[in-house]
Scaffold this motif. Structure first.
Motif, PDB file in Angstrom:
ATOM      1  N   THR A   1     -10.535   6.474 -15.968  1.00 24.93           N
ATOM      2  CA  THR A   1     -10.362   7.828 -15.443  1.00 24.93           C
ATOM      3  C   THR A   1      -8.950   8.319 -15.712  1.00 24.93           C
ATOM      4  O   THR A   1      -8.005   7.524 -15.821  1.00 24.93           O
ATOM      5  N   ARG A   2      -8.816   9.636 -15.833  1.00 24.34           N
ATOM      6  CA  ARG A   2      -7.505  10.256 -15.957  1.00 24.34           C
ATOM      7  C   ARG A   2      -7.294  11.132 -14.733  1.00 24.34           C
ATOM      8  O   ARG A   2      -8.132  11.968 -14.392  1.00 24.34           O
ATOM      9  N   ASN A   3      -6.179  10.928 -14.039  1.00 26.39           N
ATOM     10  CA  ASN A   3      -5.897  11.626 -12.793  1.00 26.39           C
ATOM     11  C   ASN A   3      -4.478  12.165 -12.793  1.00 26.39           C
ATOM     12  O   ASN A   3      -3.583  11.606 -13.443  1.00 26.39           O
ATOM     13  N   GLU A   4      -4.272  13.256 -12.063  1.00 19.68           N
ATOM     14  CA  GLU A   4      -2.923  13.751 -11.835  1.00 19.68           C
ATOM     15  C   GLU A   4      -2.300  12.991 -10.676  1.00 19.68           C
ATOM     16  O   GLU A   4      -2.900  12.848  -9.616  1.00 19.68           O
ATOM     17  N   MET A   5      -1.073  12.516 -10.874  1.00 18.70           N
ATOM     18  CA  MET A   5      -0.385  11.742  -9.841  1.00 18.70           C
ATOM     19  C   MET A   5       1.045  12.228  -9.705  1.00 18.70           C
ATOM     20  O   MET A   5       1.709  12.549 -10.695  1.00 18.70           O
ATOM     21  N   SER A   6       1.522  12.240  -8.476  1.00 21.86           N
ATOM     22  CA  SER A   6       2.937  12.541  -8.234  1.00 21.86           C
ATOM     23  C   SER A   6       3.753  11.277  -8.445  1.00 21.86           C
ATOM     24  O   SER A   6       3.223  10.162  -8.461  1.00 21.86           O
ATOM     25  N   GLY A   7       5.058  11.440  -8.601  1.00 17.65           N
ATOM     26  CA  GLY A   7       5.931  10.278  -8.713  1.00 17.65           C
ATOM     27  C   GLY A   7       5.855   9.410  -7.471  1.00 17.65           C
ATOM     28  O   GLY A   7       5.918   8.175  -7.557  1.00 17.65           O
ATOM     29  N   ARG A   8       5.700  10.054  -6.297  1.00 19.42           N
ATOM     30  CA  ARG A   8       5.579   9.290  -5.054  1.00 19.42           C
ATOM     31  C   ARG A   8       4.341   8.391  -5.080  1.00 19.42           C
ATOM     32  O   ARG A   8       4.380   7.233  -4.655  1.00 19.42           O
ATOM     33  N   ARG A   9       3.209   8.913  -5.585  1.00 22.07           N
ATOM     34  CA  ARG A   9       1.983   8.132  -5.631  1.00 22.07           C
ATOM     35  C   ARG A   9       2.111   6.964  -6.595  1.00 22.07           C
ATOM     36  O   ARG A   9       1.654   5.846  -6.305  1.00 22.07           O
ATOM     37  N   ILE A  10       2.727   7.189  -7.752  1.00 21.26           N
ATOM     38  CA  ILE A  10       2.942   6.103  -8.715  1.00 21.26           C
ATOM     39  C   ILE A  10       3.809   5.019  -8.082  1.00 21.26           C
ATOM     40  O   ILE A  10       3.540   3.816  -8.219  1.00 21.26           O
ATOM     41  N   HIS A  11       4.840   5.451  -7.360  1.00 22.84           N
ATOM     42  CA  HIS A  11       5.715   4.491  -6.678  1.00 22.84           C
ATOM     43  C   HIS A  11       4.936   3.669  -5.661  1.00 22.84           C
ATOM     44  O   HIS A  11       5.114   2.443  -5.554  1.00 22.84           O
ATOM     45  N   GLN A  12       4.039   4.305  -4.910  1.00 22.03           N
ATOM     46  CA  GLN A  12       3.228   3.598  -3.919  1.00 22.03           C
ATOM     47  C   GLN A  12       2.324   2.555  -4.582  1.00 22.03           C
ATOM     48  O   GLN A  12       2.176   1.431  -4.077  1.00 22.03           O
ATOM     49  N   ILE A  13       1.723   2.916  -5.711  1.00 20.83           N
ATOM     50  CA  ILE A  13       0.837   1.989  -6.420  1.00 20.83           C
ATOM     51  C   ILE A  13       1.612   0.752  -6.877  1.00 20.83           C
ATOM     52  O   ILE A  13       1.181  -0.390  -6.690  1.00 20.83           O
ATOM     53  N   LEU A  14       2.776   0.986  -7.463  1.00 20.43           N
ATOM     54  CA  LEU A  14       3.588  -0.129  -7.951  1.00 20.43           C
ATOM     55  C   LEU A  14       4.058  -1.015  -6.794  1.00 20.43           C
ATOM     56  O   LEU A  14       4.101  -2.251  -6.920  1.00 20.43           O
ATOM     57  N   GLU A  15       4.424  -0.402  -5.666  1.00 21.06           N
ATOM     58  CA  GLU A  15       4.839  -1.181  -4.498  1.00 21.06           C
ATOM     59  C   GLU A  15       3.685  -2.007  -3.943  1.00 21.06           C
ATOM     60  O   GLU A  15       3.864  -3.162  -3.542  1.00 21.06           O
ATOM     61  N   ASP A  16       2.487  -1.421  -3.925  1.00 20.53           N
ATOM     62  CA  ASP A  16       1.316  -2.157  -3.439  1.00 20.53           C
ATOM     63  C   ASP A  16       1.018  -3.360  -4.319  1.00 20.53           C
ATOM     64  O   ASP A  16       0.686  -4.449  -3.825  1.00 20.53           O
ATOM     65  N   VAL A  17       1.124  -3.170  -5.626  1.00 18.93           N
ATOM     66  CA  VAL A  17       0.881  -4.275  -6.552  1.00 18.93           C
ATOM     67  C   VAL A  17       1.919  -5.379  -6.354  1.00 18.93           C
ATOM     68  O   VAL A  17       1.594  -6.575  -6.292  1.00 18.93           O
ATOM     69  N   ALA A  18       3.187  -4.972  -6.240  1.00 21.47           N
ATOM     70  CA  ALA A  18       4.256  -5.958  -6.035  1.00 21.47           C
ATOM     71  C   ALA A  18       4.065  -6.699  -4.711  1.00 21.47           C
ATOM     72  O   ALA A  18       4.290  -7.916  -4.619  1.00 21.47           O
ATOM     73  N   ASP A  19       3.633  -5.964  -3.677  1.00 23.77           N
ATOM     74  CA  ASP A  19       3.394  -6.584  -2.374  1.00 23.77           C
ATOM     75  C   ASP A  19       2.268  -7.600  -2.457  1.00 23.77           C
ATOM     76  O   ASP A  19       2.333  -8.690  -1.870  1.00 23.77           O
ATOM     77  N   ASN A  20       1.246  -7.257  -3.210  1.00 23.68           N
ATOM     78  CA  ASN A  20       0.110  -8.161  -3.372  1.00 23.68           C
ATOM     79  C   ASN A  20       0.521  -9.462  -4.054  1.00 23.68           C
ATOM     80  O   ASN A  20       0.031 -10.546  -3.716  1.00 23.68           O
ATOM     81  N   LEU A  21       1.444  -9.373  -4.987  1.00 25.74           N
ATOM     82  CA  LEU A  21       1.861 -10.543  -5.757  1.00 25.74           C
ATOM     83  C   LEU A  21       2.959 -11.355  -5.075  1.00 25.74           C
ATOM     84  O   LEU A  21       2.964 -12.583  -5.144  1.00 25.74           O
ATOM     85  N   PHE A  22       3.904 -10.679  -4.414  1.00 23.35           N
ATOM     86  CA  PHE A  22       5.134 -11.358  -4.027  1.00 23.35           C
ATOM     87  C   PHE A  22       5.434 -11.345  -2.532  1.00 23.35           C
ATOM     88  O   PHE A  22       6.504 -11.793  -2.121  1.00 23.35           O
ATOM     89  N   ASN A  23       4.527 -10.827  -1.701  1.00 28.03           N
ATOM     90  CA  ASN A  23       4.776 -10.860  -0.264  1.00 28.03           C
ATOM     91  C   ASN A  23       4.960 -12.303   0.199  1.00 28.03           C
ATOM     92  O   ASN A  23       4.201 -13.191  -0.183  1.00 28.03           O
ATOM     93  N   LYS A  24       5.973 -12.534   1.039  1.00 25.23           N
ATOM     94  CA  LYS A  24       6.267 -13.897   1.486  1.00 25.23           C
ATOM     95  C   LYS A  24       5.148 -14.478   2.337  1.00 25.23           C
ATOM     96  O   LYS A  24       4.997 -15.697   2.421  1.00 25.23           O
ATOM     97  N   ASP A  25       4.362 -13.602   2.977  1.00 32.56           N
ATOM     98  CA  ASP A  25       3.240 -14.062   3.792  1.00 32.56           C
ATOM     99  C   ASP A  25       1.947 -13.845   3.016  1.00 32.56           C
ATOM    100  O   ASP A  25       1.478 -12.719   2.888  1.00 32.56           O
ATOM    101  N   PRO A  26       1.330 -14.905   2.482  1.00 31.30           N
ATOM    102  CA  PRO A  26       0.094 -14.737   1.697  1.00 31.30           C
ATOM    103  C   PRO A  26      -1.059 -14.145   2.509  1.00 31.30           C
ATOM    104  O   PRO A  26      -2.020 -13.646   1.936  1.00 31.30           O
ATOM    105  N   PHE A  27      -0.961 -14.219   3.859  1.00 32.19           N
ATOM    106  CA  PHE A  27      -2.021 -13.704   4.711  1.00 32.19           C
ATOM    107  C   PHE A  27      -1.747 -12.279   5.184  1.00 32.19           C
ATOM    108  O   PHE A  27      -2.440 -11.792   6.060  1.00 32.19           O
ATOM    109  N   TYR A  28      -0.746 -11.608   4.587  1.00 29.18           N
ATOM    110  CA  TYR A  28      -0.299 -10.320   5.133  1.00 29.18           C
ATOM    111  C   TYR A  28      -1.444  -9.317   5.212  1.00 29.18           C
ATOM    112  O   TYR A  28      -2.388  -9.366   4.442  1.00 29.18           O
TER     113      TYR A  28
END
Length: 337
Positions: free
Chosen positions: A310-337
């Motif tokens: 799909t192609r979607n319009e996204m704000s810079g804030r939304r792109i930032h949120q997606i990247l933060e969510d991905v990083a949180d999924n990979l590197f959060n210190k609590d695997p059960f977060y």
């Protein structure tokens, strides 16, 4: 994808798989999973998952564990399917099934297996290495966790202390048939006295193929398949050469690889987008410089049961949120977060 998983089901039966749990199997939908478990696997392969329940009533969908006698020892094998299946994969494919880590239910399952006579308890897990380590810290009575999902080739088990001070061996056997993890437990006088673990690399060019399996693979690849209304010979389509690689194409890390970049570049060109996201699955065949890139290579990396782009319009804030969510999924210190 083209056989709705039947090619791998038949390969499992020939290989002699005893017990399994699931993740990507669920993306074929609940009906297809139940069809395979109740028919193809019946009396042949035990599909176990203690953490998959009915979304409305909480009843377990599959058997939580099976007890097998191994060299005179009663061994319980508990199944743990990927706990985040409805998040990482489309929820609509399994709308009536609920997942989760369910460590409380895991503890009760271990107790029940022990009460039933299990002398050794092994968890067959698709949690991922970090979650398995934390689970081993929280649950008593698991002797070993043989894990997957994160594709880590762990050369030696990690001994983890559980709440009662016992030891659980946590390991992960890599992915894509590149390794065979072999765990031998020395069980004597009612307890595990020692163990030996070997992560055996599989060098396919140095091993004589099994005749029955090789014949099956040839037969399977030579069949005609129908997908999205088109019928074609599988072997011919898979062998189609699309281009020649100028660089090493791989897909291995948590961030990105050259094949990831190729996929993203293709997405941007095809749908006229300024930015593209591609999940780092860390699977697929590596292509060396100068090698033809075949249709099979592309399928290796992209053949999902939900391939929509799909192609979607996204704000810079939304792109930032997606990247933060991905990083949180990979590197959060609590695997059960």
């Amino acid at each position: 994808l083209w056989t709705r998983g039947q090619d791998m089901v038949d390969a499992q039966l020939r290989l002699g798989v005893d017990v399994m749990t699931g993740h990507w199997e669920y993306t074929f939908g609940a009906d297809r999973v139940q069809e395979v478990v109740e028919n193809d696997y019946a009396g042949r392969i035990d599909f176990v998952a203690q953490n998959v329940t009915d979304a409305d009533w909480g009843d377990r969908i599959f058997r939580p564990y099976v007890i097998r006698e191994v060299n005179g020892v009663q061994v319980a094998v508990i199944g743990q399917s990927f706990p985040y299946t409805p998040i990482a994969n489309p929820r609509h494919l399994i709308p009536q099934w609920s997942f989760g880590i369910r460590d409380g239910e895991m503890q009760e399952t271990v107790r029940k297996a022990r009460h039933e006579g299990a002398e050794v308890v092994v968890l067959l897990s698709h949690n991922g290495m970090d979650v398995d380590i934390e689970l081993a810290r929280r649950v008593d009575g698991i002797d070993a966790i043989l894990g997957g999902h994160t594709h880590d080739a762990v050369p030696a088990p990690l001994p983890v202390k559980n709440p009662s001070g016992g030891t659980c061996l946590v390991t992960n056997g890599g992915s894509n048939g590149k390794f065979l993890g072999v765990l031998d437990l020395d069980f004597r006088d009612g307890a595990i006295r020692g163990y030996q673990y070997r992560l055996l690399p599989v060098f396919s060019e140095l091993i004589d193929p099994d005749r029955e399996m090789a014949a099956y693979i040839r037969e399977m690849r030579q069949q005609q398949v129908t997908f999205e209304g088109e019928t074609f010979p599988m072997e011919e389509r898979l062998g189609e050469e699309l281009a020649v690689s100028e660089d090493l194409l791989y897909r291995r890390g948590n961030f990105n690889g050259t094949f990831d970049q190729l996929i993203c570049d293709a997405l941007m060109e095809q749908v006229d987008a300024e930015i593209a996201f591609s999940p780092g699955f860390r699977w697929g065949t590596t292509v060396l410089p100068g090698m033809p890139i075949t249709f099979e290579h592309v399928m290796d990396h992209t053949a999902l049961t939900y391939p929509a782009v799909t192609r979607n319009e996204m704000s810079g804030r939304r792109i930032h949120q997606i990247l933060e969510d991905v990083a949180d999924n990979l590197f959060n210190k609590d695997p059960f977060y």
